[in-house]
Design an enzyme around this catalytic site. Structure first.
Site, PDB file in Angstrom:
ATOM      1  N   ASP A  36       0.684  -1.608   0.422  1.00  0.00           N
ATOM      2  CA  ASP A  36       0.096  -0.597  -0.002  1.00  0.00           C
ATOM      3  C   ASP A  36       1.126   1.346   0.371  1.00  0.00           C
ATOM      4  O   ASP A  36       2.400   0.935  -0.071  1.00  0.00           O
ATOM      5  CB  ASP A  36      -1.123   0.138   1.223  1.00  0.00           C
ATOM      6  CG  ASP A  36      -2.409   0.971   1.241  1.00  0.00           C
ATOM      7  OD1 ASP A  36      -1.851   1.799   0.187  1.00  0.00           O
ATOM      8  OD2 ASP A  36      -3.021   0.639   1.290  1.00  0.00           O
TER       9      ASP A  36
HETATM   10  C1  BGC Z   1      -5.047   2.894  -0.202  1.00  0.00           C
HETATM   11  C2  BGC Z   1      -5.184   1.743  -1.037  1.00  0.00           C
HETATM   12  C3  BGC Z   1      -5.327   2.400  -2.085  1.00  0.00           C
HETATM   13  C4  BGC Z   1      -3.653   3.499  -2.974  1.00  0.00           C
HETATM   14  C5  BGC Z   1      -3.728   3.736  -3.228  1.00  0.00           C
HETATM   15  C6  BGC Z   1      -3.754   3.792  -0.336  1.00  0.00           C
HETATM   16  O1  BGC Z   1      -3.840   4.889   0.969  1.00  0.00           O
HETATM   17  O2  BGC Z   1      -4.821   2.855   1.400  1.00  0.00           O
HETATM   18  O3  BGC Z   1      -6.009   1.193  -0.921  1.00  0.00           O
HETATM   19  O4  BGC Z   1      -4.768   1.580  -3.694  1.00  0.00           O
HETATM   20  O5  BGC Z   1      -3.973   4.544  -1.569  1.00  0.00           O
HETATM   21  O6  BGC Z   1      -4.531   4.866  -4.014  1.00  0.00           O
END
Ligand code: BGC
Length: 714
Positions: free
Chosen positions: A266
């Site tokens: 993530d």
């Molecule tokens: C979130 C993810 C997301 C990623 C990209 C993160 O802050 O937890 O779910 O896919 O950002 O935007």
């Protein structure tokens, strides 16, 4: 297993191995790095300086045929490796045409409809050059304080698993590489929804039994359906950050679940291992992530910075990097981007096309859940309504969070939907979300005086749920409550529609409303879908997938809690629970009213004994005893009465949503396999234990009307 024939997979792996052999270390690190965009002096930059070095493998949230084609062309011309870029985005509930939020979709109890939504999203996203979505989020959410409850499919493992499987198939199609399809990404591995206190990013501490029985199955379902990628989560799981957690990423994901795609971190979760206090510096966090089995680092240059050095120092071997890279290159090959990295700009004509809007509208009528109805619904076309509230003429908030590429002018507002449907109404805004003023309230009161029935649409702004949006108050904001109170003084019957990304407590309104409907956030076609539904052109067929509490102090509230030695039966003083409030939900999982009534009867089992590898058939007669056609969701629950690890008081094991005309009856049939009764014992072995079970076919998780007993025998 990746959904591709063994021959194709084999050929792609061989080709990927050859490509990897020809790469420098810097190029390998680049393929494991994902970049976003950056803005200097109002200009968008795409880290193009990396092209000459070949050190960028994929992009996050960059989309559109024009820009993706341009970047692919530049990459082809300048990249020494000629490996095309993979464009990824958070296509969560639609790309351009927005569908109801995932939580709303789950309330349809129709995984096939969610699959259709994923197909539309995949078509629109891939037309924009995006071939990888960070969806579905299959984190079980038992605590509505957690704002990300809106992104998943609710509190139940079985139901979430069904959605997980369907949505992965919707995104990826029958075989990876099909036109108009994208790679799915199961997230966030794992346990994220169990963050302490419902506080986003906070620690997760849980038994492995709970992990295996509650949180893992939706991931397994998606991986069995062929999911190509998985995202590691932000939090620490039993003390170890998920992104550097060998047990989670290797033993569970690769070992137990046989996942053969690749894992992306993530955003920032690699360097956050330092903030967690798990490693001292970013060099070590890269090392731990790679050793744990991570492939791509989201949002950053850290792997480019550290991989060559890690190898030089002998902290990571080049074979380990090649292993991390192999599924990444293999999937790029399978997607066909090597052969054709470009998209036809004409493809974008499908954005908001009639077919996609119709699919969104069709989904949206399936999701609202009617909590109360004393008779004001369906609407009476001959009556005059006062349509009041900050969400009535709002094009943005009804879309819900994570609609990143939304074009809000395309939203059909509730007001427009009512107009389109020919409903006789007058409108007043009444209040903003968090503030109000005397004039707006006075206008709303005037509006209420001149109608037969008031329809109040209250709730959350889109930004009140989603990532980093945990909240303590699960209430309609005070300004809107004041509006409700003033309008209620007029004395007209009230229909309350609640739009939000999480369960909202409705206790203070219950006795003062004629009807209450939970409309969630329904997407582009909100107004049209809602008008149809309120007019009764469709039945109210949504059922809750996240329990609604009486009070925040009860949280977490979920139906499938474990047995206790002192259950809350209200009989003696020394019972579990609270002295000042029940432990039950105000509206439980599975609950929701239709415009008609159903009678369930004649529960029969094909046998009362089942072998440990056997199955039984469960039948139940269902009759529509109301005056119009409608839907009911027949839900099969079981309880394991005695087990070597204490089991939940109820567990969903099957469901069927069925439509019956007035007076029509049908027998629904479920096949319950012994394997459905398996759980993990104290040694963490998955077992089916002999013994007695209860079984219900019910309208919701608190309905105990039709109950039977059976035994599992050796
Ligand atoms: C979130 C993810 C997301 C990623 C990209 C993160 O802050 O937890 O779910 O896919 O950002 O935007």
């Amino acid at each position: 297993m990746l959904n591709v024939t063994p021959e194709k997979l084999d050929a792609a792996v061989k080709r990927a191995e050859e490509i990897i052999k020809g790469l420098t270390l810097a190029e390998k690190s680049g393929q494991l790095s994902q970049f976003g965009t950056s803005i200097y002096n109002d200009e968008v930059h795409y880290f193009e300086d990396h092209y000459e070095k070949g050190t960028i493998g994929s992009y996050l949230t960059v989309g559109g045929a024009e820009v993706t084609n341009r970047l692919q062309k530049e990459c082809k011309e300048k990249f020494p490796t000629h490996i095309p870029i993979l464009f990824a985005d958070d296509v969560i509930h639609g790309y351009k045409t927005i569908f109801p939020t995932p939580l709303a979709q789950s309330a349809s109890w129709e995984p096939e409809a969610a699959k259709k939504g994923a197909e539309v999203a995949a078509k629109e996203a891939s037309s924009a050059g995006i071939r990888w979505t960070f969806s579905p989020m299959v984190d079980i959410a038992r605590d509505p304080r957690w704002g990300r409850i809106v992104e998943g499919y609710g509190e139940d493992t079985y139901l979430c698993s069904k959605f997980s499987e369907a949505v992965v198939k919707g995104y990826q199609g029958e075989e990876i590489g099909e036109k108009d399809k994208v790679l799915a990404c199961m997230k966030h591995f794992i346990g994220y929804g169990a963050c302490v206190g419902g506080r986003d990013y906070d620690a997760v501490d849980m038994s492995l039994n709970t992990l295996y029985d509650v949180y893992l199955p939706p991931f397994k379902a998606g991986i069995d359906a062929g999911a190509a990628t998985v995202m590691s989560a932000f939090h620490t799981f039993n003390g170890v950050p998920c992104t550097g957690n060998k047990f989670l990423l290797k033993d569970l994901l690769r070992g137990m679940l046989k996942f053969d795609g690749f894992v992306i971190s993530d955003a920032g979760s690699v360097w956050e291992m330092k903030t967690h206090g798990f490693v001292e510096n970013l060099y070590d966090s890269s090392k731990e992530a790679l050793k744990a089995g991570l492939s791509i680092l989201m949002a950053g240059d850290q792997f480019n910075d550290h991989i060559p050095e890690l190898i030089k120092n002998g902290d990571i071997t080049e074979e380990q990097i090649d292993k991390a890279l192999l599924p990444v290159i293999t999937l790029k090959i399978l997607l066909g981007v090597f052969e054709d990295p470009f998209v036809d700009p004409k493809g974008e004509e499908c954005f908001f096309c009639d077919e996609h809007r119709a699919a969104s509208r069709e989904m949206a009528v399936k999701c609202p859940v009617m909590l109360e109805n004393k008779g004001s619904l369906p609407l009476d076309i001959s009556k005059k309504y006062a349509l009041i509230g900050p969400l009535v003429d709002d094009k943005e908030n009804v879309l819900g969070p994570w609609a990143l590429k939304k074009e809000i002018e395309t939203t059909v507002t509730i007001k427009e939907g009512f107009k389109n449907a020919g409903i006789n109404f007058s409108y007043a805004k009444g209040s903003d979300f968090l503030e109000n003023n005397e004039q707006d309230i006075a206008d709303a009161v005037e509006c209420a005086k001149n109608c037969d029935t008031v329809i109040l649409v209250l709730g959350e702004k889109e930004e009140m749920s989603g990532e980093a949006k945990s909240r303590v108050h699960l209430r309609i904001p005070d300004a809107q409550i004041e509006l409700f109170n003033k309008v209620a003084e007029v004395g007209k019957p009230i229909i309350l529609l609640i739009s939000a990304g999480r369960p909202i407590i409705v206790e203070e309104f219950k006795d003062r409303c004629d009807s209450i409907v939970y409309i969630w956030q329904l997407g582009t076609e909100t107004g049209n879908a809602l008008a149809d539904l309120l007019l009764g052109k469709h039945d109210m067929s949504g059922r809750l997938t996240a329990s609604v509490p009486y009070h925040e102090g009860q949280l977490p509230v979920y139906y499938n809690k474990n047995h206790t030695g002192r259950p809350a039966l209200g009989k003696v003083w020394y019972e579990t629970g609270y002295k000042d409030m029940t432990t039950d939900a105000a509206y439980t999982f599975g609950y929701g009213l239709s415009y008609t009534e159903f009678e369930y009867s004649d529960l029969t089992l094909s046998a009362t004994e089942m072998k440990k590898d056997g199955s039984i058939e469960v039948c139940c007669k269902i009759k529509n005893v109301g005056k119009r056609g409608g839907y009911t969701v027949a839900q099969l629950y079981i309880r394991d009465l005695v087990a070597s690890c204490v089991r939940p008081i109820k567990e969903l094991k099957g469901f069927e949503k069925l439509y019956l005309e007035a007076g029509q009856e049908r027998v629904v049939k479920f096949t319950l396999n012994a394997d459905d009764l398996a759980f993990h014992n104290q040694k963490l072995e998955r077992v089916v234990e002999p013994g007695k079970f209860n079984l219900w076919v019910a309208k919701d998780s608190a309905d105990n009307t039709l109950k039977a007993e059976f035994s599992v025998v050796e």
